[in-house]
Design a protein around this motif. Sequence first.
Motif, PDB file in Angstrom:
ATOM      1  N   VAL A  42      12.226  37.667   0.096  1.00  0.00           N
ATOM      2  CA  VAL A  42      12.445  38.767   1.037  1.00  0.00           C
ATOM      3  C   VAL A  42      11.401  39.828   0.731  1.00  0.00           C
ATOM      4  O   VAL A  42      11.038  40.043  -0.428  1.00  0.00           O
ATOM      5  CB  VAL A  42      13.874  39.349   0.945  1.00  0.00           C
ATOM      6  N   ILE A  61      13.211  45.082   7.037  1.00  0.00           N
ATOM      7  CA  ILE A  61      13.117  43.795   6.352  1.00  0.00           C
ATOM      8  C   ILE A  61      11.931  43.119   7.029  1.00  0.00           C
ATOM      9  O   ILE A  61      12.020  42.674   8.174  1.00  0.00           O
ATOM     10  CB  ILE A  61      14.416  42.978   6.498  1.00  0.00           C
ATOM     11  N   LEU A  64      11.948  37.461   5.677  1.00  0.00           N
ATOM     12  CA  LEU A  64      12.981  36.749   4.927  1.00  0.00           C
ATOM     13  C   LEU A  64      12.763  35.279   5.212  1.00  0.00           C
ATOM     14  O   LEU A  64      12.704  34.869   6.374  1.00  0.00           O
ATOM     15  CB  LEU A  64      14.391  37.158   5.366  1.00  0.00           C
ATOM     16  N   GLY A  76      19.859  33.400   1.134  1.00  0.00           N
ATOM     17  CA  GLY A  76      19.449  34.442   2.084  1.00  0.00           C
ATOM     18  C   GLY A  76      20.267  35.708   1.925  1.00  0.00           C
ATOM     19  O   GLY A  76      19.721  36.822   1.906  1.00  0.00           O
ATOM     20  N   LEU A  79      19.191  37.475  -1.299  1.00  0.00           N
ATOM     21  CA  LEU A  79      17.905  38.140  -1.139  1.00  0.00           C
ATOM     22  C   LEU A  79      18.042  39.418  -0.316  1.00  0.00           C
ATOM     23  O   LEU A  79      17.459  40.453  -0.650  1.00  0.00           O
ATOM     24  CB  LEU A  79      16.889  37.189  -0.505  1.00  0.00           C
ATOM     25  N   LEU A  80      18.822  39.360   0.764  1.00  0.00           N
ATOM     26  CA  LEU A  80      19.034  40.555   1.579  1.00  0.00           C
ATOM     27  C   LEU A  80      19.746  41.645   0.785  1.00  0.00           C
ATOM     28  O   LEU A  80      19.412  42.831   0.900  1.00  0.00           O
ATOM     29  CB  LEU A  80      19.816  40.223   2.854  1.00  0.00           C
TER      30      LEU A  80
END
Length: 147
Positions: A42, A61, A64, A76, A79-80
């Motif tokens: 990310v 962002i 990603l 995911g 990472l976010l």
Amino acid sequence: MLTGIDVAQRTSRWRKILQTKAECKDDMVAVSIRGKDILGFVSVGPQRNEKLRLQGFSAEIEALYVLHAEQRIGIGRALLRKGADHLLQVGHQAVALWVLEGNRPARAFYESIGADQIDEREDERGAITLKECAYGWPDLNKLASRR
């Protein structure tokens, strides 16, 4: 477009991006690794789109990506969360991202974790026009690990 990507040029570009991000407190790249394999990453930073910035989405962002074979196991989301945690630490309260209109799996993923569609645009890339949707979280705390 993707098949025309030159790996050497892309590698050089990412070296420059990582160097620049290391020099700016708002920017951050996080990578998910298993052994020697990169599973996903990310990249976050200040909002680059003026229209979204004026709507209160001060952060973005920027990218990603999770390997297809590694999707749907929480990488995911993790990472976010990491990106959201960083953005909160440097003073941002809201974040948005752009995704291709036709990328239904990604759009469903963002919607499943609380993002709302907030805008649309067409991005001209030479002879190609990309239709994109913006998704946003007006409260970064809902995306971060400190809920």
